[in-house]
Design an enzyme around this catalytic site. Structure first.
Site, mmCIF file in Angstrom:
data_model
loop_
_atom_site.group_PDB
_atom_site.id
_atom_site.type_symbol
_atom_site.label_atom_id
_atom_site.label_comp_id
_atom_site.label_asym_id
_atom_site.label_seq_id
_atom_site.Cartn_x
_atom_site.Cartn_y
_atom_site.Cartn_z
ATOM 1 N N LEU A 1 0.850 -1.199 0.000
ATOM 2 C CA LEU A 1 0.000 0.000 0.000
ATOM 3 C C LEU A 1 0.884 1.249 0.000
ATOM 4 C CD1 LEU A 1 -2.885 -0.900 2.479
ATOM 5 C CD2 LEU A 1 -2.482 -1.636 0.122
ATOM 6 N N ARG B 1 1.588 15.028 6.047
ATOM 7 C CA ARG B 1 2.368 15.532 7.183
ATOM 8 C C ARG B 1 3.871 15.626 6.899
ATOM 9 N NH1 ARG B 1 0.908 12.232 12.240
ATOM 10 N NH2 ARG B 1 0.100 10.675 10.800
ATOM 11 N N LYS C 1 5.081 10.430 -0.255
ATOM 12 C CA LYS C 1 5.779 10.006 0.973
ATOM 13 C C LYS C 1 6.760 8.853 0.770
ATOM 14 C CE LYS C 1 3.375 8.031 4.389
ATOM 15 N NZ LYS C 1 2.563 7.993 5.623
HETATM 16 C C1 UD1 Z 1 -3.222 1.565 10.491
HETATM 17 C C2 UD1 Z 1 -4.115 0.499 11.178
HETATM 18 C C3 UD1 Z 1 -3.857 0.515 12.697
HETATM 19 C C4 UD1 Z 1 -2.373 0.262 12.928
HETATM 20 C C5 UD1 Z 1 -1.511 1.291 12.170
HETATM 21 C C6 UD1 Z 1 -0.064 0.912 12.248
HETATM 22 C C7 UD1 Z 1 -6.138 0.412 9.798
HETATM 23 C C8 UD1 Z 1 -7.566 0.773 9.701
HETATM 24 N N1 UD1 Z 1 -5.498 0.803 10.910
HETATM 25 O O1 UD1 Z 1 -3.670 2.839 10.957
HETATM 26 O O2 UD1 Z 1 -4.595 -0.504 13.319
HETATM 27 O O3 UD1 Z 1 -2.090 0.314 14.306
HETATM 28 O O4 UD1 Z 1 -1.852 1.304 10.751
HETATM 29 O O5 UD1 Z 1 0.750 1.909 11.687
HETATM 30 O O6 UD1 Z 1 -5.597 -0.241 8.901
HETATM 31 N N2 UD1 Z 1 -3.352 3.610 2.558
HETATM 32 C C9 UD1 Z 1 -3.674 3.573 1.209
HETATM 33 N N3 UD1 Z 1 -4.950 3.877 0.815
HETATM 34 C C10 UD1 Z 1 -5.925 4.169 1.714
HETATM 35 C C11 UD1 Z 1 -5.593 4.204 3.093
HETATM 36 C C12 UD1 Z 1 -4.295 3.905 3.471
HETATM 37 O O7 UD1 Z 1 -2.812 3.284 0.363
HETATM 38 O O8 UD1 Z 1 -7.049 4.411 1.275
HETATM 39 C C13 UD1 Z 1 -1.972 3.300 2.951
HETATM 40 C C14 UD1 Z 1 -1.270 4.469 3.594
HETATM 41 O O9 UD1 Z 1 -0.556 5.202 2.605
HETATM 42 C C15 UD1 Z 1 -0.336 3.813 4.581
HETATM 43 C C16 UD1 Z 1 -1.088 2.557 4.997
HETATM 44 O O10 UD1 Z 1 -2.039 2.323 3.975
HETATM 45 O O11 UD1 Z 1 0.873 3.410 3.975
HETATM 46 C C17 UD1 Z 1 -1.775 2.706 6.372
HETATM 47 O O12 UD1 Z 1 -2.714 3.744 6.337
HETATM 48 P P1 UD1 Z 1 -2.830 4.813 7.507
HETATM 49 O O13 UD1 Z 1 -3.887 5.770 7.165
HETATM 50 O O14 UD1 Z 1 -1.482 5.334 7.833
HETATM 51 O O15 UD1 Z 1 -3.362 3.894 8.719
HETATM 52 P P2 UD1 Z 1 -3.277 4.243 10.266
HETATM 53 O O16 UD1 Z 1 -4.362 5.178 10.625
HETATM 54 O O17 UD1 Z 1 -1.898 4.590 10.628
#
Ligand code: UD1
Ligand code: CA
Length: 451
Positions: A11, A18, A25
């Site tokens: 992903l 940020r 990123k």
């Molecule tokens: C997520 C987890 C959380 C965990 C944390 C660890 C979920 C719902 N929550 O939260 O339980 O403790 O990671 O760091 O999964 N991304 C996409 N497309 C999207 C959404 C996200 O590509 O639509 C990618 C982001 O770029 C990132 C990763 O997925 O690399 C995680 O997404 P992020 O929004 O950072 O999740 P957290 O809120 O940190």
């Protein structure tokens, strides 16, 4: 991975708001390589596997970077950011033949290949496996709720009650899903939550509702360190530098102050090398056995042959190749320069677009004038040649084997082998001139000499 075939979904669709950057990123770097490259190297070195990368709209550079590291990678654009499960399903077309699915984050660069293998292997006893860790401060992370050795749910921080919030095992974000059920589980995830997002973490509760087993594994905090800010980028850099230094020491490199040496993920170091304090390695450096890198040197895209000596205060730029036992001393800069074995440039010199033959001696203050304001030209210095101090070699130019160049010369034409070339005005000596000058000025020699 294990014998089980696997599709790894990376992903990488995040904007990285940020980071406050023009750059997506995952293209930010630690130890000379992008976050995405670190993740993909761990993925590909864990074993043969298919890889899909999810990129954000307009992020063609991310796709390009993925392809550079893993040429067979398939990429998918997530045009709308609708959550981690939605992102995984953007790779739906790559789901085939019931391959297991391993989800990793592009912004978690310190994950190790062995950990990915371990996570995947956990699918022999479960339909879903999740990588947990125990952070110093669990606030903000999803909690892994484990009962009787099974993972029963992942509770996001904001949805957790007091008892759940006291759980110290947190979700690192990496997840493995067994191939025969992966799509069923992912398709069952809904967006009925505060953020209206499809949470991958819901896979655990859904699997259990289907009567399937989920398990949690534990990893070190460093491995699942997610990067969202420049401060976290710097922290990850520090962790990775520690790892790289420890590996170098382990392989037989002496470092007097390892904490002051900065390595790249691709730095290749032989045995019995000495690296003095405050040395920086950029990408693409190879150092052979028994070479010495003295303090305050900066190397990038350079090959340092066995027993060669660099610095202190040397700068080796891309395309530098030092032969065995060659010496590049203080305040010497090299670029696209091939230096023969045993050749020396010990002080205050620029060697650009140049070849220096075996055993040649390049005197202090020698400059290869390689640029005429429009294009670059080459300088060839033959074997055993001797370049006197403060010479300018105006390229294109060749100094033959064993030739001498007199100090202070500006050499614009080729010098034949074994010849002497001198280019400077004849010296004028006026006997008694200084004494007459002082007498004229009425100054005694004594008053002029230092006390
Ligand atoms: C997520 C987890 C959380 C965990 C944390 C660890 C979920 C719902 N929550 O939260 O339980 O403790 O990671 O760091 O999964 N991304 C996409 N497309 C999207 C959404 C996200 O590509 O639509 C990618 C982001 O770029 C990132 C990763 O997925 O690399 C995680 O997404 P992020 O929004 O950072 O999740 P957290 O809120 O940190
Ligand atoms: Ca995150």
């Amino acid at each position: 991975m294990t014998e089980r075939t696997c599709l790894v979904v990376v992903l990488a669709a995040g904007e990285g708001t940020r980071m406050r950057s023009r750059l997506p990123k995952v293209l930010h770097r630690i130890a000379g390589e992008s976050l995405l490259a670190h993740v993909l190297r761990a993925v590909t070195s864990a074993g043969p596997t298919r890889v899909a990368v999810i990129v954000g709209p307009g992020h063609a550079e991310v796709e390009g970077e993925a392809r550079r590291i893993a040429p067979m990678v398939e990429s998918f654009v997530q045009s709308e950011r609708r959550g981690t499960a939605h992102a995984v399903l953007c790779a739906r077309k790559a789901f085939s033949g019931g391959d297991d699915v391993l989800v990793v984050f592009g912004d978690t660069p310190l994950v190790r290949a062995v950990t990915l293998t371990r996570l995947h292997a956990a699918l022999t006893g479960a339909a879903v496996a999740v990588l947990g860790f125990r952070p110093q401060d669990p606030a903000g992370y999803g909690r892994l709720i484990v009962q009787g050795g099974e993972l029963v749910a992942i509770r996001e921080d904001k949805d957790a009650d007091e008892r759940e919030r006291a759980v110290t095992l947190c979700n690192g974000g990496l997840m493995a899903l067994r191939g025969d059920v992966a799509l069923h589980i992912l398709d069952a995830i809904e967006d009925k939550n505060a953020k209206n997002e499809f949470y991958l973490t819901d896979a655990v509760a859904i699997a259990r509702r289907m009567g399937l087993r989920a398990v949690a594994l534990e990893a070190e905090e460093d491995e699942v360190r997610g990067i969202n800010t420049r401060a976290q980028l710097a922290e990850a850099e520090a962790v990775l530098q520690q790892r790289l230094r420890a590996e170098a020491l382990d392989k037989g490199v002496t470092m007097t102050a390892p904490e002051t040496v900065f390595l790249c993920a691709d730095t290749v170091l032989g045995r019995d090398i000495v690296i003095e304090p405050f040395v920086v390695f950029g990408p693409g450096v190879v150092v052979e056995d028994e070479a010495v890198i003295h303090s305050f040197s900066h190397l990038e895209g350079a090959y340092v042959g066995p027993g060669a000596s660099v610095g202190p205060y040397a700068r080796l730029r891309p395309g530098t190749r030092l032969g065995a036992g060659a010496k590049i001393g203080n305040f010497v800069e090299t670029k696209a320069a091939v230096i023969g074995s045993g050749a020396k440039a010990n002080h205050l010199t620029y060697l650009g677009d140049a070849t220096v033959g075996e055993g040649a001696n390049v005197g202090a203050g020698t400059i290869t004038c390689n640029y005429d304001g429009v294009s670059k030209h080459t300088t060839e210095i033959g074997k055993g040649a001797f370049i006197g101090s403060n010479s300018a070699l105006v390229a294109p130019v060749k100094i033959g084997e064993g030739a001498y160049v007199g100090s202070g010369s500006v050499i614009t034409r080729d010098v034949p082998a074994d010849a002497l070339a001198v280019e400077r005005s004849a010296q004028v000596v006026k006997e008694g001139w200084a004494a007459r000058f002082r007498a004229l000025k009425g100054v005694l020699k004594k008053t002029n000499s230092p006390s």
